[in-house]
Enzyme design. Structure first.
Site, PDB file in Angstrom:
ATOM      1  N   GLU A 127       0.881  -1.124  -0.042  1.00 41.82           N
ATOM      2  CA  GLU A 127      -0.034   0.041   0.029  1.00 41.82           C
ATOM      3  C   GLU A 127       0.780   1.373  -0.150  1.00 41.82           C
ATOM      4  OE1 GLU A 127      -2.339   2.975   0.189  1.00 41.82           O
ATOM      5  OE2 GLU A 127      -3.188   1.095  -0.055  1.00 41.82           O
ATOM      6  N   ARG A 165     -17.637   3.315   5.881  1.00 42.99           N
ATOM      7  CA  ARG A 165     -16.340   2.651   5.063  1.00 42.99           C
ATOM      8  C   ARG A 165     -15.338   2.287   5.992  1.00 42.99           C
ATOM      9  NH1 ARG A 165     -14.886   2.077  -0.149  1.00 42.99           N
ATOM     10  NH2 ARG A 165     -17.044   2.900  -1.027  1.00 42.99           N
ATOM     11  N   TYR A 186     -28.829   6.694   5.206  1.00 41.13           N
ATOM     12  CA  TYR A 186     -28.954   5.553   5.705  1.00 41.13           C
ATOM     13  C   TYR A 186     -28.114   5.651   7.085  1.00 41.13           C
ATOM     14  CZ  TYR A 186     -25.122   4.385   2.895  1.00 41.13           C
ATOM     15  OH  TYR A 186     -23.863   4.491   2.335  1.00 41.13           O
ATOM     16  N   ASP A 231     -12.519  -2.129  -8.074  1.00 45.50           N
ATOM     17  CA  ASP A 231     -12.602  -0.914  -9.015  1.00 45.50           C
ATOM     18  C   ASP A 231     -11.532  -0.802 -10.306  1.00 45.50           C
ATOM     19  OD1 ASP A 231     -14.866   0.265  -7.691  1.00 45.50           O
ATOM     20  OD2 ASP A 231     -13.557   1.786  -6.672  1.00 45.50           O
TER      21      ASP A 231
END
Length: 398
Positions: free
Chosen positions: A33, A107, A216, A305
């Site tokens: 990363e 998230r 939500y 993605d």
């Protein structure tokens, strides 16, 4: 027999999910990363039963329950009149029909539970501040070039490095993603700071002309995720998904709204968990996949993605990445065949489903933002058919 090693570029939700699943399947995994720490920008994620079922299979059911919310229903309303158009049971309905719950989650909380689970895998090694430069696939091994350090060799490479994937660009050389002309304004609110009438434990989708708003609960219903998507020109740097946003720009773009929705948007500055109440995300995607070769070639595969970026109008971006991870682990565990064949099997198992979700997401956006006669037909169809048009059995059954 030597344990095989998967290299992963990217430590987001998809990368961590793949690292966890593949390590559980018996491979050594080295994840790289480029950021200095594992983190996710604050936004909400919806997880249908097709996704929560996978997390349960990985032993993460209790961890999910500790941080997520589990709405009882989806309500669709007209953003201009405020009228209810239709509802879909979630809670008990989801459990009875699909055998798994429908969850909504911050998230960062989803990323965090995957990170904690990954750290518990002895075969998995997480490396921060390691940015990919290129790779070489010689047919036997794949070598990853890094800005910070010596090249790293493995038996396969997974590009889970997001929408602007460097792995994809070298593998497919198919240009940048396309900017959609849709802008997502997002806010995270403390429900306790909202007037009682504006608090909610359900998913609500407000549909209007050239816009829609979704709200939500997250974090055990203590916070609310609010996203308003309108049409507009993208910011100068479309690669960033966390731009400063001006509330006045949003209000101009939204035009006339019903009183409850207008009141909710007006309450954002006082209830926001962040000093900057609204953040802006310019939506981008790619055309739906058309072949398995767009997801894997040789010793290199793509996930999430990087493989199939999609618009958020089916709420399945994170879900498809997690499904990808589960299928990748199953394919890599096929010891009787070589690694390129395993990766090809992964791509063959995934590309058509992902393409269908991409296409349905595009179509949903056209319906959500419709104008004129199409908008009237949309509202009438939802009123007449209700659950029959709101439920998605082919998706939620997995």
């Amino acid at each position: 027999m030597r344990t095989q090693q998967l290299l992963i570029a990217g430590g987001g939700i998809g990368g961590l999910a793949a690292a966890l699943a593949v390590a559980r399947a018996g491979w050594d995994v080295r994840l790289f990363e480029r950021a200095p720490q594992f983190s996710e920008v604050g936004a909400g994620v919806q997880l249908g039963p097709n996704v929560t079922r996978v997390l349960r299979d990985w032993g993460l059911e209790d961890e999910l329950a500790a941080v997520a919310a589990f709405p009882d229903r989806l309500q669709v309303r007209n953003a201009v009149s405020g009228a209810e158009l239709g509802t879909l049971g979630l809670g008990a309905h989801s459990l009875e029909r699909y055998g798994a719950p429908y969850a909504t989650i911050h998230r960062a909380d989803l990323h965090g539970l995957l990170h904690r689970a990954a750290r518990g895998q002895a075969r998995l090694h997480l490396n921060l501040e390691h940015e990919l430069t290129d790779f070489v696939d010689d047919g036997k091994t794949v070598t990853l070039g890094l800005k910070s350090g010596a090249p790293v060799e493995g038996d396969a490479l997974l590009g889970a490095d997001g929408l602007w994937s460097r792995v994809r660009q070298q593998l497919l050389d198919d240009g940048p993603p396309r900017v959609t002309g849709h802008l997502a304004y997002r806010a995270m609110l403390r429900q306790s700071a909202l007037p009682q009438a504006l608090r909610s434990s359900q998913v609500t989708a407000w549909l209007g002309p050239r816009l829609h708003v979704v709200q939500y609960p997250v974090r055990r219903r203590e916070w609310m995720n609010l996203v308003a998507i309108v049409h507009g020109a993208p910011p100068a740097d479309p690669q960033s998904w966390d731009h400063h946003a001006n509330a006045a720009d949003l209000q101009r773009a939204m035009g006339t709204l019903c009183t409850p929705l207008r009141d909710l948007i007006a309450a954002v500055p006082a209830a926001s968990v962040n000093p900057q109440a609204w953040r802006l995300w310019a939506l981008a995607d790619r055309p739906p996949l058309s072949a398995a070769g767009q997801m894997a070639r040789g010793l290199v595969a793509l996930l999430g993605d990087a493989a199939h970026p999609m618009r958020p109008y089916l709420a399945q971006g994170a879900g498809m990445a997690i499904e990808d991870a589960a299928e990748l682990a199953r394919s890599l565990a096929m010891d009787a065949v070589d690694v390129p064949t395993r990766l090809k099997r992964y791509a063959l198992a995934r590309w058509q489903r992902c393409a269908r979700v991409q296409a349905r997401s595009i179509r949903n956006g056209q319906i959500f933002h419709s104008t004129g006669l199409m908008r009237l037909g949309r509202d009438a169809s939802i009123r007449l058919l209700g659950q029959r048009v709101l439920d998605v059995p082919w998706l939620y059954r997995g």
